[in-house]
Write a protein that holds these residues in place. Structure first.
Motif, PDB file in Angstrom:
ATOM      1  N   ASP A 478      45.692  57.051  17.845  1.00 32.99           N
ATOM      2  CA  ASP A 478      46.954  57.788  17.699  1.00 32.99           C
ATOM      3  C   ASP A 478      48.003  57.310  18.706  1.00 32.99           C
ATOM      4  OD1 ASP A 478      45.853  59.422  15.664  1.00 32.99           O
ATOM      5  OD2 ASP A 478      44.917  60.691  17.196  1.00 32.99           O
ATOM      6  N   VAL A 479      48.030  56.012  18.945  1.00 31.17           N
ATOM      7  CA  VAL A 479      49.055  55.435  19.824  1.00 31.17           C
ATOM      8  C   VAL A 479      50.400  55.519  19.111  1.00 31.17           C
ATOM      9  CG1 VAL A 479      49.795  53.390  21.087  1.00 31.17           C
ATOM     10  CG2 VAL A 479      47.345  53.882  20.839  1.00 31.17           C
ATOM     11  N   GLU A 480      51.421  55.986  19.821  1.00 30.03           N
ATOM     12  CA  GLU A 480      52.732  56.189  19.198  1.00 30.03           C
ATOM     13  C   GLU A 480      53.820  55.267  19.748  1.00 30.03           C
ATOM     14  OE1 GLU A 480      53.412  60.644  18.119  1.00 30.03           O
ATOM     15  OE2 GLU A 480      52.253  60.612  19.996  1.00 30.03           O
ATOM     16  N   ALA A 481      53.551  54.618  20.866  1.00 32.33           N
ATOM     17  CA  ALA A 481      54.544  53.687  21.426  1.00 32.33           C
ATOM     18  C   ALA A 481      53.849  52.807  22.453  1.00 32.33           C
ATOM     19  CB  ALA A 481      55.701  54.445  22.069  1.00 32.33           C
ATOM     20  N   VAL A 482      54.379  51.601  22.616  1.00 29.84           N
ATOM     21  CA  VAL A 482      53.859  50.663  23.613  1.00 29.84           C
ATOM     22  C   VAL A 482      55.036  50.149  24.435  1.00 29.84           C
ATOM     23  CG1 VAL A 482      52.679  48.472  24.025  1.00 29.84           C
ATOM     24  CG2 VAL A 482      51.935  49.960  22.145  1.00 29.84           C
ATOM     25  N   VAL A 483      54.861  50.152  25.759  1.00 26.63           N
ATOM     26  CA  VAL A 483      55.863  49.581  26.665  1.00 26.63           C
ATOM     27  C   VAL A 483      55.201  48.440  27.429  1.00 26.63           C
ATOM     28  CG1 VAL A 483      57.448  49.986  28.574  1.00 26.63           C
ATOM     29  CG2 VAL A 483      57.026  51.802  26.909  1.00 26.63           C
ATOM     30  N   PHE A 484      55.763  47.247  27.294  1.00 27.02           N
ATOM     31  CA  PHE A 484      55.222  46.064  27.958  1.00 27.02           C
ATOM     32  C   PHE A 484      55.932  45.838  29.293  1.00 27.02           C
ATOM     33  CE2 PHE A 484      54.392  45.297  23.446  1.00 27.02           C
ATOM     34  CZ  PHE A 484      53.065  44.879  23.467  1.00 27.02           C
ATOM     35  N   SER A 485      55.145  45.765  30.351  1.00 21.22           N
ATOM     36  CA  SER A 485      55.663  45.332  31.661  1.00 21.22           C
ATOM     37  C   SER A 485      54.896  44.063  32.026  1.00 21.22           C
ATOM     38  CB  SER A 485      55.455  46.426  32.706  1.00 21.22           C
ATOM     39  OG  SER A 485      56.154  47.599  32.363  1.00 21.22           O
ATOM     40  N   THR A 486      55.092  43.063  31.207  1.00 21.43           N
ATOM     41  CA  THR A 486      54.274  41.850  31.242  1.00 21.43           C
ATOM     42  C   THR A 486      55.035  40.641  31.772  1.00 21.43           C
ATOM     43  OG1 THR A 486      54.765  41.755  28.854  1.00 21.43           O
ATOM     44  CG2 THR A 486      52.584  42.519  29.503  1.00 21.43           C
ATOM     45  N   GLY A 487      56.070  40.887  32.532  1.00 23.76           N
ATOM     46  CA  GLY A 487      56.753  39.799  33.209  1.00 23.76           C
ATOM     47  C   GLY A 487      57.749  39.063  32.337  1.00 23.76           C
ATOM     48  N   TYR A 488      58.129  37.886  32.824  1.00 23.27           N
ATOM     49  CA  TYR A 488      59.212  37.132  32.203  1.00 23.27           C
ATOM     50  C   TYR A 488      58.869  35.651  32.146  1.00 23.27           C
ATOM     51  CZ  TYR A 488      61.793  41.421  33.156  1.00 23.27           C
ATOM     52  OH  TYR A 488      62.188  42.726  33.197  1.00 23.27           O
ATOM     53  N   LEU A 489      59.554  34.968  31.252  1.00 25.11           N
ATOM     54  CA  LEU A 489      59.448  33.522  31.147  1.00 25.11           C
ATOM     55  C   LEU A 489      60.528  32.871  31.996  1.00 25.11           C
ATOM     56  CD1 LEU A 489      59.008  33.265  27.261  1.00 25.11           C
ATOM     57  CD2 LEU A 489      57.198  33.152  28.983  1.00 25.11           C
ATOM     58  N   ASN A 490      60.220  31.735  32.592  1.00 27.29           N
ATOM     59  CA  ASN A 490      61.220  30.992  33.359  1.00 27.29           C
ATOM     60  C   ASN A 490      62.063  30.168  32.389  1.00 27.29           C
ATOM     61  OD1 ASN A 490      58.504  30.817  35.402  1.00 27.29           O
ATOM     62  ND2 ASN A 490      60.394  31.588  36.252  1.00 27.29           N
ATOM     63  N   ARG A 491      63.020  30.836  31.768  1.00 22.09           N
ATOM     64  CA  ARG A 491      63.828  30.174  30.737  1.00 22.09           C
ATOM     65  C   ARG A 491      65.307  30.485  30.923  1.00 22.09           C
ATOM     66  NH1 ARG A 491      61.532  27.722  26.506  1.00 22.09           N
ATOM     67  NH2 ARG A 491      63.515  27.781  25.384  1.00 22.09           N
ATOM     68  N   ALA A 492      66.120  29.528  30.508  1.00 26.45           N
ATOM     69  CA  ALA A 492      67.566  29.713  30.416  1.00 26.45           C
ATOM     70  C   ALA A 492      67.988  29.054  29.110  1.00 26.45           C
ATOM     71  CB  ALA A 492      68.271  29.079  31.605  1.00 26.45           C
ATOM     72  N   GLU A 493      68.158  29.873  28.090  1.00 27.45           N
ATOM     73  CA  GLU A 493      68.363  29.354  26.740  1.00 27.45           C
ATOM     74  C   GLU A 493      69.635  28.532  26.599  1.00 27.45           C
ATOM     75  OE1 GLU A 493      66.118  29.573  24.555  1.00 27.45           O
ATOM     76  OE2 GLU A 493      64.796  31.144  25.313  1.00 27.45           O
ATOM     77  N   PHE A 494      70.623  28.755  27.435  1.00 27.99           N
ATOM     78  CA  PHE A 494      71.898  28.050  27.277  1.00 27.99           C
ATOM     79  C   PHE A 494      71.900  26.665  27.925  1.00 27.99           C
ATOM     80  CE2 PHE A 494      72.375  31.062  30.873  1.00 27.99           C
ATOM     81  CZ  PHE A 494      72.504  30.151  31.914  1.00 27.99           C
ATOM     82  N   MET A 495      70.829  26.319  28.627  1.00 28.96           N
ATOM     83  CA  MET A 495      70.762  25.016  29.279  1.00 28.96           C
ATOM     84  C   MET A 495      70.433  23.922  28.273  1.00 28.96           C
ATOM     85  SD  MET A 495      71.558  25.276  32.456  1.00 28.96           S
ATOM     86  CE  MET A 495      70.871  23.851  33.312  1.00 28.96           C
ATOM     87  N   PRO A 496      70.683  22.656  28.625  1.00 30.02           N
ATOM     88  CA  PRO A 496      70.343  21.562  27.713  1.00 30.02           C
ATOM     89  C   PRO A 496      68.853  21.538  27.415  1.00 30.02           C
ATOM     90  CG  PRO A 496      71.725  20.776  29.520  1.00 30.02           C
ATOM     91  CD  PRO A 496      71.314  22.174  29.860  1.00 30.02           C
ATOM     92  N   GLU A 497      68.503  20.985  26.271  1.00 29.33           N
ATOM     93  CA  GLU A 497      67.092  20.863  25.923  1.00 29.33           C
ATOM     94  C   GLU A 497      66.387  20.035  26.997  1.00 29.33           C
ATOM     95  OE1 GLU A 497      64.321  19.460  22.121  1.00 29.33           O
ATOM     96  OE2 GLU A 497      66.514  19.358  22.026  1.00 29.33           O
ATOM     97  N   GLY A 498      65.252  20.493  27.409  1.00 30.61           N
ATOM     98  CA  GLY A 498      64.547  19.844  28.500  1.00 30.61           C
ATOM     99  C   GLY A 498      64.731  20.560  29.817  1.00 30.61           C
ATOM    100  N   LEU A 499      65.769  21.396  29.911  1.00 34.02           N
ATOM    101  CA  LEU A 499      66.012  22.187  31.114  1.00 34.02           C
ATOM    102  C   LEU A 499      65.935  23.688  30.837  1.00 34.02           C
ATOM    103  CD1 LEU A 499      68.993  20.260  32.782  1.00 34.02           C
ATOM    104  CD2 LEU A 499      66.573  20.201  33.428  1.00 34.02           C
ATOM    105  N   GLN A 500      65.644  24.038  29.595  1.00 28.93           N
ATOM    106  CA  GLN A 500      65.609  25.457  29.243  1.00 28.93           C
ATOM    107  C   GLN A 500      64.379  26.156  29.803  1.00 28.93           C
ATOM    108  OE1 GLN A 500      65.913  25.635  24.974  1.00 28.93           O
ATOM    109  NE2 GLN A 500      68.076  25.058  24.951  1.00 28.93           N
ATOM    110  N   ALA A 501      63.294  25.425  29.954  1.00 27.81           N
ATOM    111  CA  ALA A 501      62.042  26.031  30.397  1.00 27.81           C
ATOM    112  C   ALA A 501      61.474  25.281  31.593  1.00 27.81           C
ATOM    113  CB  ALA A 501      61.035  26.055  29.258  1.00 27.81           C
TER     114      ALA A 501
END
Length: 681
Positions: A478-501
């Motif tokens: 009877d789980v009704e909601a899940v909250v993830f506190s699982t951290g973050y990725l080292n990413r910047a989507e607006f950077m050039p390809e190869g520098l995003q991650a």
């Protein structure tokens, strides 16, 4: 200053050029009520023209002044003038020909300060008298006496067009992000003479992700640790922990004090970053504006792109969210909620939700990190994060950890029993020194007082998420909601390809990419196990500014790669799996000392033992915060640093100090033992 920004505050805006006799040119901004708001710029030819005072009086008597612009933080004069060698006068607000009570002269023409009623205002000053101060201000300007009056008008008109388009020409340095990392980076660049530095911030105010975090956020590092090295927090706050509002206010005051606020372009969300053939950067904003720079600083932090476990995609029948988007517990009132992850933010979220939920569980793959309270006996616990204990070899954590656990159990307190239960789950060989710290009692309180239950890693999802199974065979129904506190990725989507991650562990000191060198720097991609991230940001910013200014050379590409590999090896040995999973994780003391030696600002500990014993005591048994790295070397502010350090707390003679002394005796005796005896021991 963009037309879009002006229209957001004033409605449709008209930009007019008012032709006056030299040296003044006026830019008029008309608000929605028709009131004209006047800003003045001036051009000089190396000497102050004799007619300056007369022209100024004409402006005062004939130009409608209106009310102050709303707080913008926009570096108006630099954005307007670009590379045209037009220099503005100093700035203060003129309101009905009277200066407001909070008016004051500042670095280059912009001051964000408190108005008469306490509101924030942008003050504009026009110099009122011809004096030696005026002459000294204008002397560095190049000789422009050969330009005719029409040429000057054409130049200003061109600058105004660039103002409307948001194209500010080529900058030496540009900073993305106005959180604490971006603010301190901009400040350090300004202090190194990069006067054209611009800081781009997507929000309407400074503070970064902290300003947009959950309502009840309280920092887990004390004010003593969280402060920047050269801006005192005020008396009586040594053991205080900032709320997010207090932290943002401190950063705001710091930015105002060091002239940073006027360099921030708010409401400037970056859409794309590209690099041209000359290796200069082009930064395109979502509003259509474009910036160019030679040196780029990424200060967006690494809390931007949420990380989720793969099983999140199977939650088709229940809502889920990430702690990044959590505001308060009200949406979870009366529900059965699973919290995933138990770091500092995850613990806070679990504590709040457990108080209002019908049922709450916390799913942990292993543990939460090593939990310590914010305070012990009314004193900030991180005051004990000092050299007296942290200068010992990290293997000493194997002896320190059982000792600390025994003390926690001896309290006979259900909260500290829960704390000890969680800390006993830590599997790293180095115990407390082999994992990150969780400096809050939130999760132990949720367990002890609000029925929150710790369960294992989720390995089975059924009924769209309503039924979940754990690695140890337990079923959550009877789980009704899940909250993830699982951290973050080292990413910047607006950077050039190869520098995003980019992987922080592959960068030189988590700051410089070996392939790009001094062209690009990351600030804030080093997370300390214990200690505070803000002093690390400041140290990174100092290093970055020195490199950009040519006062420190980066190693060759191959040497940077090798240094990054060696650092990674050290951290993998110390933190084991945690270092592999959390790519930004560093040992605070190891990192700060290493950076200090590179910069040349390592504190003179041995010297002060003999010459300044009081400061030495603070160096060894006071918190290892940023101020002690201002005592010597580039950027030193020795007098200010000593004054601040004398105000900082020194650790009491507590269990940590005693453990440190025992450790020094232990390793001292080991050093005296013959090598074969040490090997057998």
């Amino acid at each position: 200053m963009h037309t879009q920004f002006l229209e957001a505050h004033f409605g449709p805006v008209t930009l007019d050029i008012l032709r006056q006799e030299l040296p003044y040119r006026m830019v008029l901004l008309k608000d929605r009520s028709g009131t004209t708001r006047t800003l003045a710029v001036s051009r000089f030819s190396g000497k102050v023209p004799a007619g300056l005072k007369t022209v100024h009086q004409k402006i005062l008597s004939g130009a409608p002044l209106g009310k102050t612009l709303l707080e913008s933080g926009v570096n108006f004069e630099k954005r307007l003038l670009g590379s045209y060698d037009i220099r503005p006068t100093e700035i203060l607000q003129l309101e009905s020909d009277n200066k407001p009570p909070a008016a004051k002269a500042v670095y280059s023409g912009i001051y964000i300060g408190d108005g008469p009623s306490g509101e924030k205002k942008l003050y504009v000053k026009i110099l009122e008298v011809v004096s030696e101060d005026v002459r000294r201000l204008m002397d560095p300007l190049p000789d422009t006496s050969g330009k005719t009056d029409p040429d000057l008008i054409e130049t200003l008109e061109a600058a105004s067009l660039e103002l409307a388009d948001g194209n500010s020409g080529m900058h030496q340095c540009l900073v993305i992000g106005a959180g604490p990392g971006g603010i301190v980076a901009t400040k350090e660049l300004l202090e190194k003479g990069f006067e054209d530095t611009v800081c781009l911030e997507q929000a309407s105010g400074l503070g970064g992700v902290f300003s947009r975090s959950y309502e009840n956020l309280t920092l887990t590092s004390s004010v003593t640790f969280s402060m920047f090295s050269d801006y005192w927090v005020g008396e009586g706050k040594n053991h205080h922990f900032w709320t997010k509002q207090e932290a943002v206010q401190y950063w705001t005051d710091y930015a105002n004090h060091y002239g940073v606020t006027g360099r921030i372009q708010f409401n400037s969300r970056v859409a794309a970053v590209t690099q041209d053939a000359d290796e200069n950067w082009s930064i395109a904003l979502e509003n259509g504006s474009t910036y160019r720079c030679k040196h780029l600083v990424m200060a967006i932090g690494n809390n931007n792109v949420p990380r989720f476990p793969e099983w999140k995609n199977q939650l088709s029948q229940i809502p889920y969210s990430h702690s990044k988007d959590y505001i308060n517990a009200e949406p979870f009132r009366g529900k059965n909620v699973l919290l995933v992850g138990g770091g500092e933010s995850g613990s806070d979220v679990a504590y709040e939700i457990s108080q209002v939920a019908n049922k709450s569980w916390v799913s942990l793959r292993e543990t939460t990190g090593w939990i310590v309270p914010r305070k012990r006996g009314g004193h900030a616990a991180d005051v004990s994060t000092h050299r007296g204990i942290w200068d010992l070899p990290r293997e000493y954590g194997r002896k320190l950890s059982p000792f600390v656990l025994k003390l926690e159990r001896a309290r006979q307190d259900p909260v500290f029993d829960a704390l000890a239960d969680l800390n006993e789950k830590v599997k790293s060989r180095n115990g407390i020194w082999g994992i990150f710290g969780t400096k809050t009692l939130a999760l132990p309180k949720a367990i002890a007082h609000h029925g929150c239950r710790v369960v294992g890693e989720i390995t089975e999802v059924a009924d769209g998420g309503r039924s979940l199974g754990t690695a140890c065979g337990e079923k959550l129904e009877d789980v009704e909601a899940v909250v993830f506190s699982t951290g973050y990725l080292n990413r910047a989507e607006f950077m050039p390809e190869g520098l995003q991650a980019c992987d922080p562990r592959k960068m030189y000191k988590h700051v410089f990419h070996p392939d790009l060198g001094a062209k690009l720097a990351w600030i804030g991609w080093a997370r300390p196990g214990f200690g505070s991230q803000f002093p690390i940001m400041e140290m990174q910013a100092r290093f970055c500014a020195l490199v950009f200014a040519g006062e420190k050379d980066l190693p060759r590409r191959e040497a940077m790669i090798e240094a990054a590999l060696q650092d990674e090896k050290i951290y993998m040995e110390q933190f084991e799996e945690n270092a592999s999973r959390i790519r930004s994780l560093v040992d605070y003391h190891r990192y700060m000392n290493d950076m200090a030696r590179i910069i040349g600002c390592y504190p003179p500990i041995a010297k002060y033992f003999f010459l300044r014993p009081r400061i030495w005591l603070h160096l060894m048994y006071g918190p290892t915060q940023a101020t002690q790295f201002r005592l010597r070397g580039p950027g030193k502010k020795a007098g200010l640093a000593r004054d601040i350090m004398k105000k900082l707390p020194i650790s009491t003679y507590n269990h940590i100090v005693k453990a440190g002394l025992r450790g020094r005796v232990y390793y001292g005796l080991r050093a005296l033992m013959p090598r074969f005896a040490r090997a057998s021991a």
